[in-house]
Design a protein around this motif. Sequence first.
Motif, short mmCIF file in Angstrom:
data_model
loop_
_atom_site.label_atom_id
_atom_site.label_comp_id
_atom_site.label_asym_id
_atom_site.label_seq_id
_atom_site.Cartn_x
_atom_site.Cartn_y
_atom_site.Cartn_z
N ASP A 48 0.85 -1.20 0.00
CA ASP A 48 0.00 0.00 0.00
C ASP A 48 0.88 1.25 0.00
OD1 ASP A 48 0.99 -0.39 2.49
OD2 ASP A 48 -0.92 -0.22 3.54
N MET A 106 1.03 3.26 -2.56
CA MET A 106 0.40 4.30 -3.37
C MET A 106 -0.83 4.75 -2.59
SD MET A 106 0.57 2.43 -7.05
CE MET A 106 0.83 3.73 -8.25
N ARG A 150 -0.42 11.38 2.18
CA ARG A 150 0.68 10.59 1.60
C ARG A 150 0.71 9.22 2.28
NH1 ARG A 150 3.55 14.65 4.44
NH2 ARG A 150 4.05 15.73 2.53
N PRO A 151 1.18 8.22 1.53
CA PRO A 151 1.29 6.88 2.12
C PRO A 151 2.37 6.86 3.20
CG PRO A 151 1.34 6.77 -0.28
CD PRO A 151 1.49 8.21 0.10
N TRP A 152 2.19 5.96 4.13
CA TRP A 152 3.10 5.85 5.27
C TRP A 152 4.56 5.71 4.88
CZ3 TRP A 152 4.56 0.54 7.19
CH2 TRP A 152 4.31 -0.46 6.21
N MET A 156 9.37 13.32 13.96
CA MET A 156 8.82 12.02 14.36
C MET A 156 7.99 11.41 13.23
SD MET A 156 7.78 12.64 18.38
CE MET A 156 6.94 11.04 18.44
N ALA A 157 7.26 12.25 12.51
CA ALA A 157 6.44 11.73 11.41
C ALA A 157 7.33 11.08 10.34
CB ALA A 157 5.59 12.85 10.79
N ARG A 158 8.40 11.79 9.97
CA ARG A 158 9.29 11.24 8.94
C ARG A 158 9.96 9.95 9.42
NH1 ARG A 158 10.12 16.62 7.37
NH2 ARG A 158 9.56 16.91 5.18
N GLU A 159 10.19 9.88 10.71
CA GLU A 159 10.91 8.74 11.25
C GLU A 159 9.97 7.56 11.51
OE1 GLU A 159 13.59 9.84 14.42
OE2 GLU A 159 13.16 7.96 15.46
N MET A 202 6.46 7.14 10.65
CA MET A 202 5.41 6.69 9.72
C MET A 202 5.85 5.44 8.96
SD MET A 202 3.50 10.09 8.29
CE MET A 202 2.33 11.03 9.30
N PRO A 203 7.07 5.39 8.42
CA PRO A 203 7.48 4.16 7.73
C PRO A 203 7.59 2.95 8.67
CG PRO A 203 8.91 6.01 7.11
CD PRO A 203 8.08 6.45 8.28
N ARG A 212 -3.28 3.84 6.38
CA ARG A 212 -1.88 4.25 6.23
C ARG A 212 -1.50 4.54 4.77
NH1 ARG A 212 1.46 -1.40 7.52
NH2 ARG A 212 0.94 -2.42 5.56
N SER A 213 -2.36 4.23 3.83
CA SER A 213 -2.04 4.60 2.44
C SER A 213 -2.31 6.10 2.20
CB SER A 213 -2.85 3.76 1.45
OG SER A 213 -4.07 4.36 1.13
N TRP A 239 -2.06 8.98 4.87
CA TRP A 239 -1.93 9.66 6.15
C TRP A 239 -1.72 11.16 5.98
CZ3 TRP A 239 1.60 5.78 9.33
CH2 TRP A 239 0.77 4.83 9.93
N PRO A 255 14.23 12.95 10.01
CA PRO A 255 14.17 11.78 10.90
C PRO A 255 15.46 11.68 11.72
CG PRO A 255 14.42 11.09 8.61
CD PRO A 255 14.19 12.57 8.60
#
Lengths: 262, 262, 262, 262
Positions: free
Chosen positions: B226, B228, B256-258, C186-189, C191-192, C246-247, C249, D167
């Motif tokens: 997921d 996209m 945006r996707p995770w 924190m989001a950039r770190e 979320m993935p 999560r696709s 967010w 991040p």
Amino acid sequence: MYIACSNDSLIGAQNMDVALIVGGGPGISSSCARLFAKEGMRVAVAARTPDKPVLQALEKEHGVRRYACDASDPVAVERLFRDVVRDLGTPTLVVHNIDGRVPGIFGKTIVEAEPAMAFDTLRNSAHSAFLVGQQAARLMRANEPSSNGAKGTIIFTNASAALKGFPSSGAFAMACHAKAGLAESMARELMPQGIHVANVPIDAAIGWTQEDGSRAHRRAGTTVDDNMADPDHIAETYLQLHRQHRSTWAFEVVLRPWVERW
Amino acid sequence: MYIACSNDSLIGAQNMDVALIVGGGPGISSSCARLFAKEGMRVAVAARTPDKPVLQALEKEHGVRRYACDASDPVAVERLFRDVVRDLGTPTLVVHNIDGRVPGIFGKTIVEAEPAMAFDTLRNSAHSAFLVGQQAARLMRANEPSSNGAKGTIIFTNASAALKGFPSSGAFAMACHAKAGLAESMARELMPQGIHVANVPIDAAIGWTQEDGSRAHRRAGTTVDDNMADPDHIAETYLQLHRQHRSTWAFEVVLRPWVERW
Amino acid sequence: MYIACSNDSLIGAQNMDVALIVGGGPGISSSCARLFAKEGMRVAVAARTPDKPVLQALEKEHGVRRYACDASDPVAVERLFRDVVRDLGTPTLVVHNIDGRVPGIFGKTIVEAEPAMAFDTLRNSAHSAFLVGQQAARLMRANEPSSNGAKGTIIFTNASAALKGFPSSGAFAMACHAKAGLAESMARELMPQGIHVANVPIDAAIGWTQEDGSRAHRRAGTTVDDNMADPDHIAETYLQLHRQHRSTWAFEVVLRPWVERW
Amino acid sequence: MYIACSNDSLIGAQNMDVALIVGGGPGISSSCARLFAKEGMRVAVAARTPDKPVLQALEKEHGVRRYACDASDPVAVERLFRDVVRDLGTPTLVVHNIDGRVPGIFGKTIVEAEPAMAFDTLRNSAHSAFLVGQQAARLMRANEPSSNGAKGTIIFTNASAALKGFPSSGAFAMACHAKAGLAESMARELMPQGIHVANVPIDAAIGWTQEDGSRAHRRAGTTVDDNMADPDHIAETYLQLHRQHRSTWAFEVVLRPWVERW
């Protein structure tokens, strides 16, 4: 008054720099033309009506060359650059200084604004910026880097409407945002190729030189004498951007008077 | 799968909401049309070529009404809204979902991009947003506020290029920035009049429903299933924006996707 | 009034979701606690003074568990999370809802503001956000993803001062900007890693429930009845963020009343 | 190399300008001290360890005065300004040039970062900026405006982390965002009082002068010779900001090398 100057590279700069200002009036364009000429550049100004007295004065007093050009017309813009190259050499500094608003669009709400006027504003401002930026990029790529490492500088004059979409100003918000987006894309693309691209929103009313030679830089109803952006000082910032070393390029500089609310 | 829903106003909403989606394809437009129809709205979709199988399926399976419209043409847009009012009633939810890029413009540098293609991209995307937003505003002003206090909702689908000017993408950066500027101006102008305006940049590739009914939501060469943006989930956010109470309106939501890098 | 709800996952959600709200008062915290409890979550509220009547009422009427915690103290925050895990389970939704301003700092110019007060504001707001976010991240990483693909959601309530540095508000501008920067990092770190992080600046005064149960959502001297952000509607947005797939967010959602100037 | 200069006000400036640089090392601080001294200013540098050889060299070669100061301590900062006023006069240009990161915080994830280190980073960077900005504002208010209309200039050196929360960099993101928020609040408050406030994020690694006098401005593994921001050129921008006329003040200037990705 102080000016940015270049002690040890002045003589070289005098002989090499060719500046083209697209859009011509009594404000930023005239201030830029005067300052650039004083700094030893060969200067061209392009306008739809290059016979305005203010532009004739630039020619007479500062040797500025005038060109007729509708900057929203691809063919005309291509010809403009060809003519400038032929007459003065390849530009190293190009300023896009066109507001682009069709008079009837001022203050119109989204419901009132004429679609054709909105469209013309977009074409006059944003599309002409694309055309001018494109020709400048094409030519500058072949320049030799100057002493600051730059092959050339492309500056887009912009407005508050590039920073914020104000009510009753949708068409202008579109045009200014478009110009900012173009500038940012060009900066990311061209800076690593040695071309400095800058977006300069003036977040204020802009003063100008009046016919009697005096400066208008006070808004109606105010007491402060310098509450409009002085175009001579805007021109100094443009010159500083042009001379900035490529190890420290600024992409965006917002200029506003000290008393401006933001 | 979860959906935003409105337990106590559902029946009212079912009878009153008219949604118009301008721009029609297998992604966000289809997801919106399906969700809005399921929620009881009368739904219209306008596209240059309304006979695409994916739009015919929306009509057949969800009662969505199709309209032919070149949204960059003022006369056509005015007619579109007149026809929708006649057929379904005054829209309370309008989605502008047009990317607008002329195929030949993709990936072109500022030096390569054809001026005519850049211009068409600007017209297709930004100018059509102006035209659609204008007609929507004109009509919605006369609506009665619904239970959340809104006379209507205008949503502009936007792209990463509205947030950042990417290299080799100048024309699209112009168009997306212009659309964002328009949306912001309209929001400041129309929100105090009871019309909710939102700009929704999708900072990602967008998945879609393939012809066999399966979903494409994995990028080539990746393993995450997921990565996209799923247009069904985008549609949920649009519905939530439409139902948001006017005491807490969001103007901009970036989706945006995770796993997306930003 | 509408609420975001989850038809097919409601029963699952009822049993699994544990919400922790750090900071407790009659506005957003109470609205969140009530809504989350109604949605079937086990809810904890932490405050310096958990014996406030408004928090006691949450316990009595909605089964909300109260905890005493100075959220700017690393030891206290670590203990809070340990206690919540022990009592209710690992949190899947954590809301940091602390303004942090020391009373004496309000409206102070940069010249007047007491350094100690500025420092306490920074610690109360930004440093506590760091401590709470850190504990939340540590615990959530071990969660199983829920039906929307998320291991958990961390929401930072923020203020207009996160968007703009206002005059006579330097200390609060620092604190709110710091919180926004932390949230973005924190989001950039995270979320993935499957943890949804959101920053929600409320660009408005916030209404609240008064002691007699009525709502305050009109500013002094105005006639519009919903010109303050209604915390019940803010809580709905928080719930929608928590349930967002999560696709798609959203990291930042700015909420403001329709009549707010910005 | 070019510099901004002020032909007609140079003699006045020589006698009146007092510059204080808080934070001292071989990069921006040294470059500023050298340039400001060459321009005729009386220059002070404050550092926790003012006995570093690089600062001793500034004193010896450029007459720069050194002060010991922990800029995160209110009492020490108040004393610093008192001493500088006594020794050199009231500052007209103050540069806050402190990064503030505790060494152990580099590259730490939100889960790993020590709370005490995060807190110290916030105090070293953001709180010291508050203290320095406050003292500067207190003193400058009483200055006479110089020829450009300014009573003084306060510049905050900032970093990429002020523009974007990266991040594994939460603590630094907090500190840099806080500093940016403070600067913006001070700008809105102090500019109409005649004090120019600027935030200058350097979006790049910064080169420096090595012990053998050579410049480090190439990143390991690269071939480009000026892909780090040259602090001598950063200092020029600071000087230009200081001399900018108050009719056209820039608040924020982001500097990055031509080859930097952003």
